[in-house]
Write a protein that holds these residues in place. Structure first.
Motif, PDB file in Angstrom:
ATOM      1  N   ALA A  96       0.836  -1.212   0.000  1.00 58.07           N
ATOM      2  CA  ALA A  96       0.000   0.000   0.000  1.00 58.07           C
ATOM      3  C   ALA A  96       0.865   1.255   0.000  1.00 58.07           C
ATOM      4  CB  ALA A  96      -0.930  -0.008   1.212  1.00 58.07           C
ATOM      5  N   GLN A  97       1.947   1.230   0.776  1.00 59.88           N
ATOM      6  CA  GLN A  97       2.843   2.387   0.815  1.00 59.88           C
ATOM      7  C   GLN A  97       3.601   2.547  -0.497  1.00 59.88           C
ATOM      8  OE1 GLN A  97       3.015   4.701   3.428  1.00 59.88           O
ATOM      9  NE2 GLN A  97       1.158   3.536   3.899  1.00 59.88           N
ATOM     10  N   ALA A  98       3.990   1.445  -1.106  1.00 66.42           N
ATOM     11  CA  ALA A  98       4.697   1.514  -2.394  1.00 66.42           C
ATOM     12  C   ALA A  98       3.788   2.084  -3.476  1.00 66.42           C
ATOM     13  CB  ALA A  98       5.199   0.123  -2.797  1.00 66.42           C
ATOM     14  N   ARG A  99       2.520   1.709  -3.446  1.00 62.98           N
ATOM     15  CA  ARG A  99       1.576   2.241  -4.442  1.00 62.98           C
ATOM     16  C   ARG A  99       1.378   3.744  -4.280  1.00 62.98           C
ATOM     17  NH1 ARG A  99      -2.623  -2.816  -4.226  1.00 62.98           N
ATOM     18  NH2 ARG A  99      -1.590  -4.025  -5.861  1.00 62.98           N
ATOM     19  N   LYS A 100       1.548   4.240  -3.065  1.00 57.45           N
ATOM     20  CA  LYS A 100       1.435   5.679  -2.805  1.00 57.45           C
ATOM     21  C   LYS A 100       2.762   6.400  -3.017  1.00 57.45           C
ATOM     22  CE  LYS A 100      -2.164   5.112   0.663  1.00 57.45           C
ATOM     23  NZ  LYS A 100      -2.495   5.236   2.096  1.00 57.45           N
ATOM     24  N   GLY A 101       3.819   5.642  -3.297  1.00 56.02           N
ATOM     25  CA  GLY A 101       5.130   6.232  -3.513  1.00 56.02           C
ATOM     26  C   GLY A 101       5.822   6.668  -2.234  1.00 56.02           C
ATOM     27  N   LYS A 102       5.442   6.113  -1.111  1.00 57.24           N
ATOM     28  CA  LYS A 102       6.025   6.507   0.179  1.00 57.24           C
ATOM     29  C   LYS A 102       7.316   5.724   0.441  1.00 57.24           C
ATOM     30  CE  LYS A 102       2.279   8.812   1.729  1.00 57.24           C
ATOM     31  NZ  LYS A 102       1.502   9.131   2.841  1.00 57.24           N
ATOM     32  N   PRO A 103       8.296   6.390   1.033  1.00 59.49           N
ATOM     33  CA  PRO A 103       9.582   5.715   1.280  1.00 59.49           C
ATOM     34  C   PRO A 103       9.526   4.658   2.380  1.00 59.49           C
ATOM     35  CG  PRO A 103       9.619   7.950   2.143  1.00 59.49           C
ATOM     36  CD  PRO A 103       8.334   7.797   1.390  1.00 59.49           C
ATOM     37  N   ARG A 104       8.522   4.678   3.227  1.00 62.30           N
ATOM     38  CA  ARG A 104       8.469   3.668   4.293  1.00 62.30           C
ATOM     39  C   ARG A 104       8.094   2.284   3.769  1.00 62.30           C
ATOM     40  NH1 ARG A 104       3.029   6.170   6.562  1.00 62.30           N
ATOM     41  NH2 ARG A 104       4.284   8.024   6.460  1.00 62.30           N
ATOM     42  N   ALA A 105       7.788   2.171   2.493  1.00 60.62           N
ATOM     43  CA  ALA A 105       7.497   0.859   1.900  1.00 60.62           C
ATOM     44  C   ALA A 105       8.685  -0.079   2.077  1.00 60.62           C
ATOM     45  CB  ALA A 105       7.147   1.012   0.421  1.00 60.62           C
ATOM     46  N   ARG A 106       9.892   0.431   1.873  1.00 65.06           N
ATOM     47  CA  ARG A 106      11.090  -0.399   2.011  1.00 65.06           C
ATOM     48  C   ARG A 106      11.210  -0.941   3.435  1.00 65.06           C
ATOM     49  NH1 ARG A 106      15.987  -0.397  -1.030  1.00 65.06           N
ATOM     50  NH2 ARG A 106      15.264   1.491  -2.040  1.00 65.06           N
ATOM     51  N   LEU A 107      10.923  -0.104   4.424  1.00 60.12           N
ATOM     52  CA  LEU A 107      10.976  -0.541   5.825  1.00 60.12           C
ATOM     53  C   LEU A 107       9.963  -1.652   6.091  1.00 60.12           C
ATOM     54  CD1 LEU A 107      11.875  -0.266   8.795  1.00 60.12           C
ATOM     55  CD2 LEU A 107      10.113   1.494   9.036  1.00 60.12           C
ATOM     56  N   LEU A 108       8.745  -1.484   5.599  1.00 61.56           N
ATOM     57  CA  LEU A 108       7.703  -2.493   5.819  1.00 61.56           C
ATOM     58  C   LEU A 108       8.038  -3.802   5.103  1.00 61.56           C
ATOM     59  CD1 LEU A 108       4.634  -0.135   5.575  1.00 61.56           C
ATOM     60  CD2 LEU A 108       5.384  -1.369   7.614  1.00 61.56           C
ATOM     61  N   PHE A 109       8.538  -3.707   3.883  1.00 65.37           N
ATOM     62  CA  PHE A 109       8.947  -4.914   3.164  1.00 65.37           C
ATOM     63  C   PHE A 109      10.118  -5.593   3.887  1.00 65.37           C
ATOM     64  CE2 PHE A 109       7.236  -2.897  -0.910  1.00 65.37           C
ATOM     65  CZ  PHE A 109       6.079  -3.654  -0.886  1.00 65.37           C
ATOM     66  N   GLY A 110      11.053  -4.798   4.382  1.00 70.56           N
ATOM     67  CA  GLY A 110      12.189  -5.344   5.113  1.00 70.56           C
ATOM     68  C   GLY A 110      11.761  -6.044   6.397  1.00 70.56           C
ATOM     69  N   LEU A 111      10.824  -5.440   7.116  1.00 64.75           N
ATOM     70  CA  LEU A 111      10.314  -6.076   8.336  1.00 64.75           C
ATOM     71  C   LEU A 111       9.575  -7.369   8.013  1.00 64.75           C
ATOM     72  CD1 LEU A 111       9.050  -2.981  10.348  1.00 64.75           C
ATOM     73  CD2 LEU A 111      10.996  -4.453  10.895  1.00 64.75           C
ATOM     74  N   ALA A 112       8.808  -7.362   6.935  1.00 65.07           N
ATOM     75  CA  ALA A 112       8.098  -8.575   6.525  1.00 65.07           C
ATOM     76  C   ALA A 112       9.096  -9.684   6.204  1.00 65.07           C
ATOM     77  CB  ALA A 112       7.209  -8.292   5.318  1.00 65.07           C
ATOM     78  N   LEU A 113      10.152  -9.340   5.488  1.00 63.34           N
ATOM     79  CA  LEU A 113      11.169 -10.335   5.137  1.00 63.34           C
ATOM     80  C   LEU A 113      11.894 -10.845   6.381  1.00 63.34           C
ATOM     81  CD1 LEU A 113      12.431 -11.809   2.757  1.00 63.34           C
ATOM     82  CD2 LEU A 113      14.040  -9.911   2.537  1.00 63.34           C
ATOM     83  N   LEU A 114      12.187  -9.966   7.312  1.00 65.57           N
ATOM     84  CA  LEU A 114      12.843 -10.371   8.551  1.00 65.57           C
ATOM     85  C   LEU A 114      11.967 -11.332   9.355  1.00 65.57           C
ATOM     86  CD1 LEU A 114      15.159 -10.116  10.605  1.00 65.57           C
ATOM     87  CD2 LEU A 114      13.929  -8.161  11.570  1.00 65.57           C
ATOM     88  N   VAL A 115      10.689 -11.003   9.500  1.00 61.65           N
ATOM     89  CA  VAL A 115       9.771 -11.881  10.234  1.00 61.65           C
ATOM     90  C   VAL A 115       9.669 -13.233   9.538  1.00 61.65           C
ATOM     91  CG1 VAL A 115       7.364 -12.187  10.952  1.00 61.65           C
ATOM     92  CG2 VAL A 115       8.488  -9.992  11.311  1.00 61.65           C
ATOM     93  N   LEU A 116       9.636 -13.221   8.211  1.00 60.90           N
ATOM     94  CA  LEU A 116       9.598 -14.479   7.468  1.00 60.90           C
ATOM     95  C   LEU A 116      10.840 -15.327   7.720  1.00 60.90           C
ATOM     96  CD1 LEU A 116       8.186 -13.571   3.962  1.00 60.90           C
ATOM     97  CD2 LEU A 116       7.170 -15.047   5.678  1.00 60.90           C
ATOM     98  N   LEU A 117      11.993 -14.696   7.671  1.00 57.28           N
ATOM     99  CA  LEU A 117      13.229 -15.436   7.895  1.00 57.28           C
ATOM    100  C   LEU A 117      13.279 -16.036   9.299  1.00 57.28           C
ATOM    101  CD1 LEU A 117      15.761 -13.099   6.089  1.00 57.28           C
ATOM    102  CD2 LEU A 117      15.087 -15.402   5.400  1.00 57.28           C
ATOM    103  N   LEU A 118      12.705 -15.342  10.258  1.00 54.13           N
ATOM    104  CA  LEU A 118      12.655 -15.855  11.629  1.00 54.13           C
ATOM    105  C   LEU A 118      11.587 -16.931  11.799  1.00 54.13           C
ATOM    106  CD1 LEU A 118      13.092 -12.512  13.603  1.00 54.13           C
ATOM    107  CD2 LEU A 118      14.783 -14.338  13.301  1.00 54.13           C
ATOM    108  N   SER A 119      10.619 -16.970  10.907  1.00 52.00           N
ATOM    109  CA  SER A 119       9.495 -17.911  11.029  1.00 52.00           C
ATOM    110  C   SER A 119       9.690 -19.194  10.229  1.00 52.00           C
ATOM    111  CB  SER A 119       8.206 -17.233  10.566  1.00 52.00           C
ATOM    112  OG  SER A 119       7.939 -16.108  11.361  1.00 52.00           O
ATOM    113  N   ILE A 120      10.697 -19.255   9.409  1.00 57.11           N
ATOM    114  CA  ILE A 120      10.926 -20.450   8.588  1.00 57.11           C
ATOM    115  C   ILE A 120      11.536 -21.547   9.453  1.00 57.11           C
ATOM    116  CG2 ILE A 120      12.306 -21.396   6.687  1.00 57.11           C
ATOM    117  CD1 ILE A 120      11.942 -18.712   5.276  1.00 57.11           C
ATOM    118  N   PRO A 121      11.012 -22.752   9.368  1.00 54.35           N
ATOM    119  CA  PRO A 121      11.599 -23.859  10.142  1.00 54.35           C
ATOM    120  C   PRO A 121      12.880 -24.365   9.479  1.00 54.35           C
ATOM    121  CG  PRO A 121       9.729 -24.650   8.889  1.00 54.35           C
ATOM    122  CD  PRO A 121       9.799 -23.161   8.659  1.00 54.35           C
ATOM    123  N   TRP A 122      13.989 -23.718   9.763  1.00 53.22           N
ATOM    124  CA  TRP A 122      15.262 -24.062   9.135  1.00 53.22           C
ATOM    125  C   TRP A 122      15.751 -25.436   9.555  1.00 53.22           C
ATOM    126  CZ3 TRP A 122      16.185 -21.195   5.152  1.00 53.22           C
ATOM    127  CH2 TRP A 122      15.767 -19.862   5.133  1.00 53.22           C
TER     128      TRP A 122
END
Length: 129
Positions: A96-122
């Protein structure tokens, strides 16, 4: 059916991580949509998998003991799916932030990726054939 879902859930993970990494590097709406929507598919596969999984269903039958004991069953009943849902929310917020052109999109995507990496059963096989 359980094995097919487990296979798909395991392989879609790599597409989610790839799109997540690409989106982190270039947080634009098109890449963000690929990331958010493949993650949505991954969460849907995970929910269906939970209803067919003997591990998950057995853990739910004796939930207090599983939560007290910890281990693999607790991980899948508690931490794994919660992390997936949190990452899904963050990815869609980033889109949603990327569609609005807001710079916080990168932060939200980064947090999503971090949570995913922590949630994967390695500790599980990385590739199922």
């Amino acid at each position: 059916m359980h094995e097919v879902l487990l296979f798909l859930h395991g392989w879609v993970r790599w597409f989610v991580l790839l799109f997540g990494l690409l989106t982190l590097l270039r947080p634009e709406p098109r890449l963000g949509a690929f990331f958010a929507h493949t993650l949505t598919l991954q969460v849907v596969l995970g929910v269906v998998l939970a209803f067919t999984s003997p591990l998950f269903q057995g853990a739910l039958a004796n939930l207090p003991a599983v939560m007290a004991a910890g281990g693999e069953a607790r991980y899948f009943v508690a931490e794994h799916w919660v992390g997936g849902l949190v990452a899904l929310g963050l990815a869609h917020a980033g889109l949603a932030q990327a569609r609005k052109g807001k710079p916080r999109a990168r932060l939200l995507f980064g947090l999503a990726l971090l949570v995913l990496l922590l949630s994967i059963p390695w500790f599980r096989p990385l590739f199922r054939l």
